[in-house]
Design a protein around this motif. Structure first.
Motif, PDB file in Angstrom:
ATOM      1  N   VAL A 128       4.015  42.618  40.571  1.00 12.99           N
ATOM      2  CA  VAL A 128       4.764  41.990  39.466  1.00 12.99           C
ATOM      3  C   VAL A 128       5.348  40.665  39.941  1.00 12.99           C
ATOM      4  O   VAL A 128       6.047  40.611  40.949  1.00 12.99           O
ATOM      5  CB  VAL A 128       5.895  42.905  38.968  1.00 12.99           C
ATOM      6  N   LYS A 129       5.043  39.590  39.211  1.00 11.20           N
ATOM      7  CA  LYS A 129       5.548  38.254  39.561  1.00 11.20           C
ATOM      8  C   LYS A 129       6.295  37.665  38.365  1.00 11.20           C
ATOM      9  O   LYS A 129       5.704  37.074  37.462  1.00 11.20           O
ATOM     10  CB  LYS A 129       4.389  37.343  39.979  1.00 11.20           C
ATOM     11  N   ASN A 130       7.598  37.833  38.379  1.00  8.75           N
ATOM     12  CA  ASN A 130       8.421  37.427  37.235  1.00  8.75           C
ATOM     13  C   ASN A 130       8.995  36.019  37.344  1.00  8.75           C
ATOM     14  O   ASN A 130       9.595  35.518  36.401  1.00  8.75           O
ATOM     15  CB  ASN A 130       9.582  38.419  37.051  1.00  8.75           C
ATOM     16  N   PHE A 131       8.818  35.388  38.506  1.00  7.15           N
ATOM     17  CA  PHE A 131       9.419  34.073  38.714  1.00  7.15           C
ATOM     18  C   PHE A 131       8.337  32.992  38.717  1.00  7.15           C
ATOM     19  O   PHE A 131       7.479  32.956  39.600  1.00  7.15           O
ATOM     20  CB  PHE A 131      10.203  34.067  40.030  1.00  7.15           C
ATOM     21  N   GLU A 132       8.397  32.120  37.699  1.00  5.43           N
ATOM     22  CA  GLU A 132       7.357  31.099  37.520  1.00  5.43           C
ATOM     23  C   GLU A 132       7.873  29.694  37.819  1.00  5.43           C
ATOM     24  O   GLU A 132       9.003  29.334  37.483  1.00  5.43           O
ATOM     25  CB  GLU A 132       6.815  31.129  36.085  1.00  5.43           C
ATOM     26  N   CYS A 133       7.026  28.900  38.456  1.00  8.98           N
ATOM     27  CA  CYS A 133       7.356  27.512  38.767  1.00  8.98           C
ATOM     28  C   CYS A 133       7.054  26.646  37.551  1.00  8.98           C
ATOM     29  O   CYS A 133       5.929  26.634  37.051  1.00  8.98           O
ATOM     30  CB  CYS A 133       6.541  27.021  39.972  1.00  8.98           C
ATOM     31  N   ASP A 134       8.052  25.912  37.066  1.00 12.87           N
ATOM     32  CA  ASP A 134       7.866  25.062  35.886  1.00 12.87           C
ATOM     33  C   ASP A 134       6.974  23.857  36.178  1.00 12.87           C
ATOM     34  O   ASP A 134       6.421  23.244  35.258  1.00 12.87           O
ATOM     35  CB  ASP A 134       9.230  24.564  35.371  1.00 12.87           C
ATOM     36  N   GLU A 135       6.833  23.518  37.448  1.00 15.40           N
ATOM     37  CA  GLU A 135       6.042  22.346  37.822  1.00 15.40           C
ATOM     38  C   GLU A 135       4.535  22.622  37.785  1.00 15.40           C
ATOM     39  O   GLU A 135       3.756  21.851  37.246  1.00 15.40           O
ATOM     40  CB  GLU A 135       6.413  21.873  39.241  1.00 15.40           C
ATOM     41  N   CYS A 136       4.120  23.726  38.395  1.00 15.78           N
ATOM     42  CA  CYS A 136       2.674  23.972  38.532  1.00 15.78           C
ATOM     43  C   CYS A 136       2.205  25.314  37.978  1.00 15.78           C
ATOM     44  O   CYS A 136       1.002  25.595  37.960  1.00 15.78           O
ATOM     45  CB  CYS A 136       2.267  23.866  40.006  1.00 15.78           C
ATOM     46  N   GLY A 137       3.139  26.160  37.550  1.00 13.00           N
ATOM     47  CA  GLY A 137       2.745  27.431  36.963  1.00 13.00           C
ATOM     48  C   GLY A 137       2.559  28.569  37.946  1.00 13.00           C
ATOM     49  O   GLY A 137       2.280  29.707  37.539  1.00 13.00           O
ATOM     50  N   ASN A 138       2.686  28.317  39.238  1.00 14.32           N
ATOM     51  CA  ASN A 138       2.579  29.391  40.233  1.00 14.32           C
ATOM     52  C   ASN A 138       3.677  30.424  40.002  1.00 14.32           C
ATOM     53  O   ASN A 138       4.810  30.069  39.664  1.00 14.32           O
ATOM     54  CB  ASN A 138       2.711  28.817  41.652  1.00 14.32           C
ATOM     55  N   ARG A 139       3.323  31.675  40.215  1.00 15.51           N
ATOM     56  CA  ARG A 139       4.289  32.756  39.981  1.00 15.51           C
ATOM     57  C   ARG A 139       4.606  33.458  41.294  1.00 15.51           C
ATOM     58  O   ARG A 139       3.765  33.529  42.198  1.00 15.51           O
ATOM     59  CB  ARG A 139       3.739  33.746  38.956  1.00 15.51           C
ATOM     60  N   PHE A 140       5.821  34.030  41.361  1.00 10.87           N
ATOM     61  CA  PHE A 140       6.288  34.657  42.593  1.00 10.87           C
ATOM     62  C   PHE A 140       6.952  35.990  42.304  1.00 10.87           C
ATOM     63  O   PHE A 140       7.527  36.205  41.231  1.00 10.87           O
ATOM     64  CB  PHE A 140       7.266  33.731  43.315  1.00 10.87           C
ATOM     65  N   VAL A 141       6.877  36.866  43.298  1.00 10.23           N
ATOM     66  CA  VAL A 141       7.457  38.205  43.183  1.00 10.23           C
ATOM     67  C   VAL A 141       8.974  38.119  43.222  1.00 10.23           C
ATOM     68  O   VAL A 141       9.678  38.787  42.466  1.00 10.23           O
ATOM     69  CB  VAL A 141       6.947  39.106  44.330  1.00 10.23           C
ATOM     70  N   ARG A 142       9.480  37.286  44.119  1.00  9.12           N
ATOM     71  CA  ARG A 142      10.928  37.182  44.308  1.00  9.12           C
ATOM     72  C   ARG A 142      11.433  35.778  44.042  1.00  9.12           C
ATOM     73  O   ARG A 142      10.699  34.794  44.222  1.00  9.12           O
ATOM     74  CB  ARG A 142      11.294  37.613  45.726  1.00  9.12           C
ATOM     75  N   LYS A 143      12.681  35.686  43.655  1.00 11.06           N
ATOM     76  CA  LYS A 143      13.290  34.392  43.363  1.00 11.06           C
ATOM     77  C   LYS A 143      13.318  33.516  44.611  1.00 11.06           C
ATOM     78  O   LYS A 143      13.164  32.296  44.553  1.00 11.06           O
ATOM     79  CB  LYS A 143      14.707  34.593  42.826  1.00 11.06           C
ATOM     80  N   GLY A 144      13.496  34.168  45.758  1.00  8.73           N
ATOM     81  CA  GLY A 144      13.534  33.433  47.018  1.00  8.73           C
ATOM     82  C   GLY A 144      12.226  32.712  47.281  1.00  8.73           C
ATOM     83  O   GLY A 144      12.201  31.594  47.801  1.00  8.73           O
ATOM     84  N   GLY A 145      11.131  33.379  46.904  1.00  2.21           N
ATOM     85  CA  GLY A 145       9.816  32.770  47.080  1.00  2.21           C
ATOM     86  C   GLY A 145       9.662  31.531  46.218  1.00  2.21           C
ATOM     87  O   GLY A 145       9.108  30.513  46.649  1.00  2.21           O
TER      88      GLY A 145
END
Length: 362
Positions: free
Chosen positions: A50-67
């Protein structure tokens, strides 16, 4: 994800754990251990997918906010971690640490498909995408597809037209630093890669690989104008310039124009007077290798016969030129007297007559 990933308050991870041990909570998915149970539970999210954290710049998603937070440093442009070996800068310490493995020379991760070795596992993982055959990253400009996003990103620089990497030897500009690095090998004169078929040597492996296509006999690039086939796409691209009729490269000595710069460079050898190619049969010297190759056919006994008059020629190109005589087509006109010729060489010889007459009159 395994149901045993998260631990209850009364669950025992191992049957017997020494009090002296620091890391005692083990992840059942990857065997990684943690000193605290909450650390293990936080880590378990990685395996959930599950990757709930998305980068507004490029769309990459991350599992944790820290990532995501760490990733955003890339877009900030701030690079405060410097490699003491080569001076390269990085946005994150983790990437610097991975980069340092390159300088160590240690490559413990091997690709089972091709044997190529890598300094870190992530590089191997990225490399394996090439062998998978899956290319999900497509260029909107030309339709080229890539296995890795980084490949597409590098490719897009070609369409931008920006060339920031300059060769100090010849001034040639390149889109990618890697292209400049490869190019510099040509100036070094070192050619360590040899073709087993013909003995030709190359400065880099990629050039040898491209060259081998010639010997394979496979020609999958067709010219829509004349139907000629080519082993390389770049050869077809160069060939198409011939049909365009554009000749931007002019010889300052005789005014002859060429479609390609390399053809002008070869032509200039004629005016230089330098003849480095010698015929072992008769000792005749030539300025260009292809002239020697064509000349050698005379000694080989290979003949091309004209069906019109029976005249024999050592090479096909000479026969082709000769056939213009029988065709009756005369496209070369003398500006002095209007006389027409079927071959440019004949016109050139004819013009000398007018120059001699003028010299005699003077």
């Amino acid at each position: 994800m395994s149901d045993k990933m998260f631990l209850s308050d009364n669950e025992t991870v191992v049957d017997a754990v020494s009090s002296a041990e620091v890391k005692q909570f083990r992840c059942l998915e990857c065997d990684k251990t943690f000193p605290l149970k909450k650390s293990l539970n936080k880590h378990a999210v990685v395996h959930s997918g599950v990757k709930n954290f998305e980068c507004d710049e490029c769309g990459n998603r991350f599992v944790r906010k820290g990532g995501l937070t760490q990733h955003l440093l890339i877009h900030s442009g701030v690079k405060k971690f410097k490699c003491d070996e080569c001076g390269k800068l990085f946005a994150r310490k983790k990437i610097l640490t991975q980069h340092l493995l390159i300088h160590s020379g240690v490559k413990n991760f091997k690709c089972d498909e091709c044997g190529k070795r890598f300094a870190d596992k992530s590089s191997l993982t990225q490399h394996l995408l090439i062998h998978s055959g899956v290319k999900k990253f497509k260029c909107d400009e030309c339709g080229n597809q890539f296995a890795r996003k980084s490949g597409l990103t590098q490719h897009l620089l070609i369409h931008s037209g920006v060339k920031n990497f300059k060769c100090d030897e010849c001034g040639k500009l390149f889109v990618h630093k890697s292209s400049l690095t490869q190019h510099l090998l040509f100036h070094s004169g070192v050619k360590n890669f040899k073709c087993d078929e013909c003995g030709k040597r190359f400065a880099d492996k990629s050039s040898l690989t491209q060259h081998l296509l010639i010997h394979s006999g496979v020609k999958k690039f067709t010219c829509d104008e004349c139907g000629k086939l080519f082993a390389h796409k770049c050869s077809l691209t160069q060939h198409l310039l011939i049909h365009s009729g554009v000749k931007n490269f002019k010889c300052d000595e005789c005014g002859k124009r060429f479609t390609l710069k390399k053809n002008l460079t070869k032509h200039l050898l004629i005016h230089s007077g330098v003849k480095n190619f010698k015929c072992d049969e008769c000792g005749k010297l030539f300025a260009r290798k292809f002239e020697l190759t064509r000349h050698i056919l005379i000694h080989s006994g290979v003949n091309f016969k004209c069906d019109e008059c029976g005249k024999l020629f050592a090479d096909k190109s000479s026969l082709t030129k000769h056939l213009l005589i029988h065709s009756g087509v005369k496209n070369f006109k003398c500006d002095e007297c209007g006389k027409l010729f079927s071959q440019k060489a004949n016109l050139t010889c004819h013009i000398l007559i007018h120059s001699r007459v003028k010299n005699f009159q003077v």
